[in-house]
Scaffold this motif. Structure first.
Motif, PDB file in Angstrom:
ATOM      1  N   CYS A  14       6.998 -27.708 -14.801  1.00 33.72           N
ATOM      2  CA  CYS A  14       7.985 -28.414 -15.622  1.00 33.72           C
ATOM      3  C   CYS A  14       8.149 -27.698 -16.965  1.00 33.72           C
ATOM      4  O   CYS A  14       7.229 -27.070 -17.477  1.00 33.72           O
ATOM      5  CB  CYS A  14       7.535 -29.856 -15.843  1.00 33.72           C
ATOM      6  SG  CYS A  14       7.510 -30.842 -14.333  1.00 33.72           S
ATOM      7  N   TYR A  38      12.063 -36.250 -23.877  1.00 33.66           N
ATOM      8  CA  TYR A  38      10.608 -36.241 -23.792  1.00 33.66           C
ATOM      9  C   TYR A  38      10.051 -36.235 -25.216  1.00 33.66           C
ATOM     10  O   TYR A  38      10.530 -35.471 -26.052  1.00 33.66           O
ATOM     11  CB  TYR A  38      10.131 -34.990 -23.045  1.00 33.66           C
ATOM     12  CG  TYR A  38       8.632 -34.956 -22.882  1.00 33.66           C
ATOM     13  CD1 TYR A  38       8.027 -35.569 -21.798  1.00 33.66           C
ATOM     14  CD2 TYR A  38       7.818 -34.341 -23.832  1.00 33.66           C
ATOM     15  CE1 TYR A  38       6.653 -35.569 -21.655  1.00 33.66           C
ATOM     16  CE2 TYR A  38       6.454 -34.337 -23.698  1.00 33.66           C
ATOM     17  CZ  TYR A  38       5.867 -34.956 -22.617  1.00 33.66           C
ATOM     18  OH  TYR A  38       4.502 -34.970 -22.488  1.00 33.66           O
ATOM     19  N   ASP A  77       2.498 -35.549 -16.961  1.00 40.01           N
ATOM     20  CA  ASP A  77       3.078 -36.790 -17.475  1.00 40.01           C
ATOM     21  C   ASP A  77       2.556 -37.997 -16.701  1.00 40.01           C
ATOM     22  O   ASP A  77       2.291 -39.054 -17.284  1.00 40.01           O
ATOM     23  CB  ASP A  77       4.600 -36.740 -17.373  1.00 40.01           C
ATOM     24  CG  ASP A  77       5.206 -35.636 -18.220  1.00 40.01           C
ATOM     25  OD1 ASP A  77       4.583 -35.231 -19.221  1.00 40.01           O
ATOM     26  OD2 ASP A  77       6.310 -35.165 -17.867  1.00 40.01           O
ATOM     27  N   LEU A 120      12.511 -35.487 -15.090  1.00 39.24           N
ATOM     28  CA  LEU A 120      11.677 -34.802 -16.083  1.00 39.24           C
ATOM     29  C   LEU A 120      11.365 -33.342 -15.786  1.00 39.24           C
ATOM     30  O   LEU A 120      10.538 -32.757 -16.487  1.00 39.24           O
ATOM     31  CB  LEU A 120      10.354 -35.573 -16.259  1.00 39.24           C
ATOM     32  CG  LEU A 120      10.378 -36.658 -17.325  1.00 39.24           C
ATOM     33  CD1 LEU A 120       9.034 -37.385 -17.377  1.00 39.24           C
ATOM     34  CD2 LEU A 120      10.713 -36.082 -18.690  1.00 39.24           C
ATOM     35  N   THR A 137      18.215 -37.784 -21.527  1.00 38.47           N
ATOM     36  CA  THR A 137      16.818 -37.643 -21.122  1.00 38.47           C
ATOM     37  C   THR A 137      16.040 -37.045 -22.284  1.00 38.47           C
ATOM     38  O   THR A 137      16.443 -36.019 -22.842  1.00 38.47           O
ATOM     39  CB  THR A 137      16.698 -36.732 -19.891  1.00 38.47           C
ATOM     40  OG1 THR A 137      17.339 -37.370 -18.789  1.00 38.47           O
ATOM     41  CG2 THR A 137      15.239 -36.501 -19.527  1.00 38.47           C
ATOM     42  N   THR A 151      16.633 -42.069 -19.013  1.00 37.98           N
ATOM     43  CA  THR A 151      16.766 -41.390 -17.731  1.00 37.98           C
ATOM     44  C   THR A 151      18.064 -41.826 -17.073  1.00 37.98           C
ATOM     45  O   THR A 151      18.721 -42.753 -17.547  1.00 37.98           O
ATOM     46  CB  THR A 151      15.559 -41.635 -16.817  1.00 37.98           C
ATOM     47  OG1 THR A 151      15.689 -40.837 -15.635  1.00 37.98           O
ATOM     48  CG2 THR A 151      15.433 -43.099 -16.423  1.00 37.98           C
TER      49      THR A 151
END
Length: 266
Positions: free
Chosen positions: A119, A65, A93, A53, A63, A253
């Motif tokens: 991130c 989000y 997260d 992430l 991946t 993932t």
């Protein structure tokens, strides 16, 4: 979502190889199923996930989000685990996952190019690192960097002590190979020392980026060698009893999820 489960039983001299799971001589073996109460689920369980992430690593085309956060929450709730170990996570997260599941957590920030790494994609999710979440309250925690790291990413270990008297640890080791003298092999030896020193029932899970074990001599080893994604490099170690491993294929993932169930020492 495709899911499959693979169970590996271990005995005192090593982990039994089953359906491609790695066996490591000298590690402890889990007792037969009838060592636990018949029909009862083992009293301690852990979910390990690498969430991919950071937003920087091109680790997986799918991946996504926030879908990976939803997937992590769903797996925690579906498996009703006592503990969760997360690699390649973001502090915001992890806090969100803890809020939605009601778990306690500790986060260990990884230093990148000499500073915490924010991130991105999207931003505002906190700093990059590793985490441990537990259903029971956390009484103490410790984390520290390894003595060496390769490239610009520092590597660390994280351990917590729960109100139940179980220590839960995680780490994400370097990717320069496991040959003697590599950074990864040095970190592996240091991790073994950390786990051997805990002095309580201990369970570890993490992405160690190697196939040979980092477990202390008196602890068992289970791996994701039968995984559909990046097999063999996520490991679980411990001195709990009758340990079993289940693999669950993930959607968002680049590593499968591990579910470890074990008994508590008397």
């Amino acid at each position: 979502m495709t899911r499959f489960r693979l169970k590996c039983l271990s005995i005192l001299i090593g982990c039994l190889t089953m359906a491609g799971l790695s066996a490591f001589p000298g590690t402890a073996m889990a007792a037969p199923e009838d060592a636990l109460s018949k029909g009862a689920r083992p009293p301690y369980s852990l979910l390990q996930m690498n969430l991919c992430l950071s937003g920087y690593a091109g680790c997986y085309a799918r991946t996504h989000y926030p879908k990976i956060i939803d997937e992590a929450v769903e797996r925690i709730q579906a498996n009703d685990v006592n503990a969760v170990t997360l690699n390649e996570a973001c502090s915001g997260d992890v806090a969100e996952i803890a809020r939605r599941t009601g778990y306690h957590f500790r986060f260990s920030t990884v230093i990148y190019n000499g500073a915490p790494l924010a991130c991105k994609t999207p931003g505002g999710r906190g700093e990059f690192g590793n985490a441990v979440l537990t259903k029971e309250a956390i009484r103490a925690s410790a984390d520290a960097p390894y003595s060496v790291f390769s490239g610009v990413e520092q590597r660390r270990w994280l351990c917590v002590t729960t109100a139940r008297g179980v220590d839960v640890c995680t780490s994400h080791l370097s990717t320069d190979g496991e040959a003697p003298g590599t950074t990864n092999s040095t970190q592996c030896a240091e991790l073994a020392q950390v786990l051997a020193s805990r002095g309580r029932p201990t369970i570890f899970a993490g992405d160690v980026n190697r196939r040979s074990s980092c477990a202390p001599a008196d602890q068992w080893t289970l791996t994701d060698a039968a995984a559909t994604q990046a097999p063999g490099i996520q490991h679980a170690y411990g001195n709990l009893t009758a340990a079993t491993l289940e693999l669950e294929q993930t959607t968002y993932t680049d590593h499968d999820a591990l579910v470890i169930r074990a008994g508590l020492p008397k």
